[in-house]
Write a protein that holds these residues in place. Structure first.
Motif, PDB file in Angstrom:
ATOM      1  N   VAL A   1      35.692  37.367  53.296  1.00  0.00           N
ATOM      2  CA  VAL A   1      36.981  37.018  52.771  1.00  0.00           C
ATOM      3  C   VAL A   1      36.912  36.785  51.422  1.00  0.00           C
ATOM      4  O   VAL A   1      37.710  37.167  50.499  1.00  0.00           O
ATOM      5  N   GLY A   2      35.838  36.017  51.075  1.00  0.00           N
ATOM      6  CA  GLY A   2      35.709  35.559  49.719  1.00  0.00           C
ATOM      7  C   GLY A   2      35.492  36.946  48.582  1.00  0.00           C
ATOM      8  O   GLY A   2      35.980  37.141  47.818  1.00  0.00           O
ATOM      9  N   VAL A   3      34.528  37.788  49.075  1.00  0.00           N
ATOM     10  CA  VAL A   3      34.227  38.898  48.196  1.00  0.00           C
ATOM     11  C   VAL A   3      35.460  39.610  48.205  1.00  0.00           C
ATOM     12  O   VAL A   3      36.192  40.285  47.305  1.00  0.00           O
ATOM     13  N   GLY A   4      36.344  40.019  49.432  1.00  0.00           N
ATOM     14  CA  GLY A   4      37.419  40.732  49.380  1.00  0.00           C
ATOM     15  C   GLY A   4      38.480  40.244  48.580  1.00  0.00           C
ATOM     16  O   GLY A   4      39.291  40.983  47.840  1.00  0.00           O
ATOM     17  N   GLY A   5      38.574  38.988  48.735  1.00  0.00           N
ATOM     18  CA  GLY A   5      39.738  37.988  47.928  1.00  0.00           C
ATOM     19  C   GLY A   5      39.484  38.341  46.480  1.00  0.00           C
ATOM     20  O   GLY A   5      40.221  38.535  45.665  1.00  0.00           O
ATOM     21  N   GLY A   6      38.179  38.154  46.143  1.00  0.00           N
ATOM     22  CA  GLY A   6      37.912  38.505  44.510  1.00  0.00           C
ATOM     23  C   GLY A   6      38.210  39.692  44.205  1.00  0.00           C
ATOM     24  O   GLY A   6      38.754  39.951  42.905  1.00  0.00           O
ATOM     25  N   LEU A   7      37.637  40.751  44.863  1.00  0.00           N
ATOM     26  CA  LEU A   7      38.051  42.168  44.477  1.00  0.00           C
ATOM     27  C   LEU A   7      39.568  42.451  44.363  1.00  0.00           C
ATOM     28  O   LEU A   7      40.067  43.077  43.678  1.00  0.00           O
ATOM     29  N   GLY A   8      40.348  42.003  45.370  1.00  0.00           N
ATOM     30  CA  GLY A   8      41.758  42.099  45.585  1.00  0.00           C
ATOM     31  C   GLY A   8      42.325  41.402  44.377  1.00  0.00           C
ATOM     32  O   GLY A   8      43.199  41.960  43.648  1.00  0.00           O
ATOM     33  N   ALA A   9      41.750  40.211  43.832  1.00  0.00           N
ATOM     34  CA  ALA A   9      42.460  39.511  42.657  1.00  0.00           C
ATOM     35  C   ALA A   9      42.102  40.431  41.431  1.00  0.00           C
ATOM     36  O   ALA A   9      43.140  40.378  40.470  1.00  0.00           O
ATOM     37  N   ILE A  10      41.094  40.872  41.469  1.00  0.00           N
ATOM     38  CA  ILE A  10      40.673  41.659  40.140  1.00  0.00           C
ATOM     39  C   ILE A  10      41.537  43.052  40.092  1.00  0.00           C
ATOM     40  O   ILE A  10      42.073  43.168  38.932  1.00  0.00           O
ATOM     41  N   ALA A  11      41.733  43.605  41.334  1.00  0.00           N
ATOM     42  CA  ALA A  11      42.834  44.772  41.260  1.00  0.00           C
ATOM     43  C   ALA A  11      44.013  44.392  41.097  1.00  0.00           C
ATOM     44  O   ALA A  11      44.824  45.034  40.498  1.00  0.00           O
ATOM     45  N   ARG A  12      44.667  43.168  41.486  1.00  0.00           N
ATOM     46  CA  ARG A  12      46.056  42.609  41.153  1.00  0.00           C
ATOM     47  C   ARG A  12      46.057  42.606  39.852  1.00  0.00           C
ATOM     48  O   ARG A  12      47.022  42.777  39.210  1.00  0.00           O
ATOM     49  N   TYR A  13      45.236  41.886  39.092  1.00  0.00           N
ATOM     50  CA  TYR A  13      45.180  41.702  37.547  1.00  0.00           C
ATOM     51  C   TYR A  13      45.079  42.717  36.913  1.00  0.00           C
ATOM     52  O   TYR A  13      45.994  42.845  35.854  1.00  0.00           O
TER      53      TYR A  13
END
Length: 130
Positions: A8-20
């Motif tokens: 969840v943490g790694v996926g969430g970090g990647l998702g946040a980067i993509a969102r940004y």
């Protein structure tokens, strides 16, 4: 439990980067607009991708529990931005932009649901349900 938290943490970090990255691009392209296109685009795209992935799970049974945890809870959870959606809607309301706030909220919900449905239908999932 630790493995799930890492997924969840790694996926969430990647998702946040993509969102940004996507949000910044759309914001740059729509700087002169009053409508919050950045969050709107991210939410609709996130719903569409969720629909595609849900279609894969439902129709093809190809994503295991850990992959679903990584993709849905992590990646898409970090990517989609309904908390930012709420902030944008309230900002429009506080500025007295009632029509824009209504269009933004209604459009986000309706197009998000439609995009999710389209993603599922694109993969043949949910046949006979709509």
């Amino acid at each position: 439990m630790l493995k799930a938290l890492m997924l969840v943490g790694v996926g969430g970090g990647l998702g946040a980067i993509a969102r940004y990255a996507l949000g910044g691009l759309v914001l740059h392209l729509s700087l002169q607009q009053r409508f919050p296109w950045s969050t709107f685009a991210v939410n609709v795209l996130g719903c569409f991708v969720a629909g595609l992935l849900a279609g894969l799970v439902e129709r093809q049974h190809v994503l295991g529990p850990e992959t679903r945890l990584f993709l849905f809870t992590g990646l898409l959870g970090g990517f989609t931005t309904f908390s930012a959606f709420g902030l944008d809607a309230v900002a429009l309301l506080r500025r007295g932009e009632l029509l824009l706030a209504g269009l933004y909220a209604g459009g986000s919900v309706l197009l998000g649901v439609a995009a999710l449905w389209a993603g599922m239908r694109l993969l043949g999932a949910g046949a006979g349900q709509g």
